[in-house]
Design a protein around this motif. Sequence first.
Motif, PDB file in Angstrom:
ATOM      1  N   ALA A 163       0.827  -1.202   0.000  1.00 55.60           N
ATOM      2  CA  ALA A 163       0.000   0.000   0.000  1.00 55.60           C
ATOM      3  C   ALA A 163       0.869   1.263   0.000  1.00 55.60           C
ATOM      4  N   PRO A 164       0.376   2.354  -0.581  1.00 55.31           N
ATOM      5  CA  PRO A 164       1.118   3.627  -0.538  1.00 55.31           C
ATOM      6  C   PRO A 164       0.964   4.303   0.826  1.00 55.31           C
ATOM      7  N   ALA A 165       1.327   3.574   1.864  1.00 51.05           N
ATOM      8  CA  ALA A 165       1.117   4.058   3.228  1.00 51.05           C
ATOM      9  C   ALA A 165       1.979   5.277   3.539  1.00 51.05           C
ATOM     10  N   TRP A 166       3.216   5.300   3.024  1.00 50.70           N
ATOM     11  CA  TRP A 166       4.081   6.435   3.298  1.00 50.70           C
ATOM     12  C   TRP A 166       3.503   7.707   2.687  1.00 50.70           C
ATOM     13  N   GLU A 167       2.983   7.584   1.471  1.00 50.18           N
ATOM     14  CA  GLU A 167       2.360   8.737   0.820  1.00 50.18           C
ATOM     15  C   GLU A 167       1.153   9.221   1.629  1.00 50.18           C
ATOM     16  N   MET A 168       0.323   8.271   2.080  1.00 49.36           N
ATOM     17  CA  MET A 168      -0.854   8.657   2.844  1.00 49.36           C
ATOM     18  C   MET A 168      -0.468   9.249   4.191  1.00 49.36           C
ATOM     19  N   TYR A 169       0.567   8.708   4.819  1.00 48.18           N
ATOM     20  CA  TYR A 169       1.027   9.258   6.092  1.00 48.18           C
ATOM     21  C   TYR A 169       1.490  10.701   5.910  1.00 48.18           C
ATOM     22  N   GLN A 170       2.283  10.945   4.866  1.00 50.14           N
ATOM     23  CA  GLN A 170       2.783  12.295   4.617  1.00 50.14           C
ATOM     24  C   GLN A 170       1.649  13.281   4.359  1.00 50.14           C
ATOM     25  N   GLN A 171       0.560  12.781   3.764  1.00 46.86           N
ATOM     26  CA  GLN A 171      -0.578  13.647   3.436  1.00 46.86           C
ATOM     27  C   GLN A 171      -1.633  13.680   4.541  1.00 46.86           C
ATOM     28  N   ARG A 172      -1.287  13.106   5.699  1.00 45.96           N
ATOM     29  CA  ARG A 172      -2.139  13.162   6.890  1.00 45.96           C
ATOM     30  C   ARG A 172      -3.496  12.489   6.692  1.00 45.96           C
ATOM     31  N   VAL A 173      -3.534  11.432   5.913  1.00 46.28           N
ATOM     32  CA  VAL A 173      -4.744  10.627   5.815  1.00 46.28           C
ATOM     33  C   VAL A 173      -4.873   9.833   7.110  1.00 46.28           C
ATOM     34  N   PRO A 174      -6.032   9.819   7.761  1.00 48.26           N
ATOM     35  CA  PRO A 174      -6.180   9.048   9.008  1.00 48.26           C
ATOM     36  C   PRO A 174      -5.902   7.568   8.754  1.00 48.26           C
ATOM     37  N   MET A 175      -4.881   7.008   9.395  1.00 45.91           N
ATOM     38  CA  MET A 175      -4.455   5.647   9.076  1.00 45.91           C
ATOM     39  C   MET A 175      -3.925   4.942  10.317  1.00 45.91           C
ATOM     40  N   GLY A 176      -4.346   3.697  10.472  1.00 48.34           N
ATOM     41  CA  GLY A 176      -3.835   2.859  11.539  1.00 48.34           C
ATOM     42  C   GLY A 176      -3.363   1.534  10.978  1.00 48.34           C
ATOM     43  N   LEU A 177      -2.873   0.670  11.861  1.00 44.52           N
ATOM     44  CA  LEU A 177      -2.343  -0.627  11.449  1.00 44.52           C
ATOM     45  C   LEU A 177      -3.370  -1.721  11.690  1.00 44.52           C
ATOM     46  N   GLY A 178      -3.374  -2.721  10.799  1.00 47.95           N
ATOM     47  CA  GLY A 178      -4.241  -3.877  10.954  1.00 47.95           C
ATOM     48  C   GLY A 178      -3.496  -5.149  10.640  1.00 47.95           C
ATOM     49  N   THR A 179      -4.103  -6.264  10.979  1.00 46.92           N
ATOM     50  CA  THR A 179      -3.499  -7.569  10.710  1.00 46.92           C
ATOM     51  C   THR A 179      -4.251  -8.337   9.639  1.00 46.92           C
ATOM     52  N   ASP A 180      -5.446  -7.871   9.270  1.00 48.99           N
ATOM     53  CA  ASP A 180      -6.399  -8.634   8.482  1.00 48.99           C
ATOM     54  C   ASP A 180      -6.751  -9.893   9.287  1.00 48.99           C
ATOM     55  N   GLY A 181      -7.418 -10.855   8.676  1.00 45.65           N
ATOM     56  CA  GLY A 181      -7.878 -12.017   9.421  1.00 45.65           C
ATOM     57  C   GLY A 181      -6.795 -13.052   9.648  1.00 45.65           C
ATOM     58  N   PRO A 182      -7.069 -14.028  10.506  1.00 49.00           N
ATOM     59  CA  PRO A 182      -6.079 -15.080  10.783  1.00 49.00           C
ATOM     60  C   PRO A 182      -5.733 -15.912   9.548  1.00 49.00           C
ATOM     61  N   MET A 183      -6.647 -15.997   8.570  1.00 48.47           N
ATOM     62  CA  MET A 183      -6.331 -16.721   7.339  1.00 48.47           C
ATOM     63  C   MET A 183      -5.341 -15.939   6.475  1.00 48.47           C
ATOM     64  N   SER A 184      -5.303 -14.625   6.661  1.00 47.19           N
ATOM     65  CA  SER A 184      -4.451 -13.784   5.822  1.00 47.19           C
ATOM     66  C   SER A 184      -3.033 -13.664   6.339  1.00 47.19           C
ATOM     67  N   SER A 185      -2.855 -13.754   7.652  1.00 46.92           N
ATOM     68  CA  SER A 185      -1.501 -13.608   8.192  1.00 46.92           C
ATOM     69  C   SER A 185      -1.168 -14.660   9.240  1.00 46.92           C
ATOM     70  N   ASN A 186      -2.027 -15.671   9.368  1.00 50.04           N
ATOM     71  CA  ASN A 186      -1.810 -16.814  10.255  1.00 50.04           C
ATOM     72  C   ASN A 186      -1.917 -16.493  11.752  1.00 50.04           C
ATOM     73  N   GLN A 187      -1.756 -15.248  12.103  1.00 45.05           N
ATOM     74  CA  GLN A 187      -1.942 -14.863  13.496  1.00 45.05           C
ATOM     75  C   GLN A 187      -2.329 -13.396  13.547  1.00 45.05           C
ATOM     76  N   VAL A 188      -3.102 -13.052  14.534  1.00 50.85           N
ATOM     77  CA  VAL A 188      -3.535 -11.663  14.676  1.00 50.85           C
ATOM     78  C   VAL A 188      -2.561 -10.990  15.646  1.00 50.85           C
ATOM     79  N   ASP A 189      -1.397 -10.651  15.134  1.00 49.04           N
ATOM     80  CA  ASP A 189      -0.283 -10.180  15.951  1.00 49.04           C
ATOM     81  C   ASP A 189       0.149  -8.802  15.487  1.00 49.04           C
ATOM     82  N   LEU A 190      -0.245  -7.792  16.237  1.00 53.14           N
ATOM     83  CA  LEU A 190       0.110  -6.432  15.856  1.00 53.14           C
ATOM     84  C   LEU A 190       1.593  -6.150  16.042  1.00 53.14           C
ATOM     85  N   TRP A 191       2.255  -6.881  16.947  1.00 53.08           N
ATOM     86  CA  TRP A 191       3.675  -6.628  17.189  1.00 53.08           C
ATOM     87  C   TRP A 191       4.507  -6.926  15.952  1.00 53.08           C
ATOM     88  N   ARG A 192       4.270  -8.065  15.295  1.00 54.11           N
ATOM     89  CA  ARG A 192       5.017  -8.363  14.067  1.00 54.11           C
ATOM     90  C   ARG A 192       4.654  -7.367  12.963  1.00 54.11           C
TER      91      ARG A 192
END
Length: 328
Positions: A163-192
């Motif tokens: 995703a163009p997250a750096w561009e959105m961050y620089q332009q102050r688009v409201p943005m947070g972090l997600g993990t998507d579902g357990p099928m998408s990343s095998n674990q719902v772990d925000l630390w990784r």
Amino acid sequence: LMYYHVDEMAKATKEIGLRAVLGETVIKFPVVDAKQPYGGLEYAQKFITEYQHDPLITPAFAPHAAYTVSKQKLQQINTLSKKLNVPVLIHVGEFGNEAARINDNPKQLSPVAWLKDIGVLDQRMVLAHAIHINQADIDLIKQSGAGIAYNPMANAKGATGIAPAWEMYQQRVPMGLGTDGPMSSNQVDLWRTLSYAANMQRLKHNDRTIMIPEQVIELATIGGARALHMDDKIGSLEVGKKADVIIVETQSANMMPNYNPYATLVYQANPSNVTTTIVNGNIVMEQRQMVHVDTADVTRHIRTIETDIAAFAKELAKKAITSPSLMK
């Protein structure tokens, strides 16, 4: 969070004592908790009515995507979200071919532009992924007040893009972090996800000076609150906000050396380093011991269904390997 049986998830979340935004999936197919297409819409309305004023649970509508929910249903959900004043969670720009997959899109508008065109892109929406978007899309998102859920670890595993997250961050688009579902990343772990959030952007831009640890922690805390328009209540330690706090120990070997707390959290910490969790002023975990649930009992229950889950997962894996790529 977008998933199924969210009323049951709400009960479990409250039993543990956590805070959550839970959205019942609305999709044009029969699914596990709705036998009729779009059955999730009625399910969601009942769920929202039950939890609308809950101190821990924020109920939401969760139309799956622009290509799996009709124009009429999206507009109906938008109207209901205004009436009930609840969020709308949706996948947008996860795949590069979404514009072609949207019905009622004769102009082949991008998913973001199409949502704007049909009148549903607004400040109640949170767009998950937002990988395949351009500057015009970012402008529309910013103008609308919609939030972004950046899911770098799931996107890397699914090979869906960066995703163009750096561009959105620089332009102050409201943005947070997600993990998507357990099928998408095998674990719902925000630390990784923290390190992925930085490193995927650095790889994309070939620049190791961007998305520094302080910025990543911002996304993980107040950034997520801004994306949900809850930053007046949560996301930072300020007088008048909800007392949602974690205590992270720094004595374990993986936490040394700790010369920069932000870098330590982003690149070294893992869930086991969290010793205490406080939500809404109440301790829900202390010295790594859950206060309100018996984890041994949970483990025993999982063991009873683990074989069935494993068999089902193997079948899904076979289908995934032989299925054509969603990116094509």
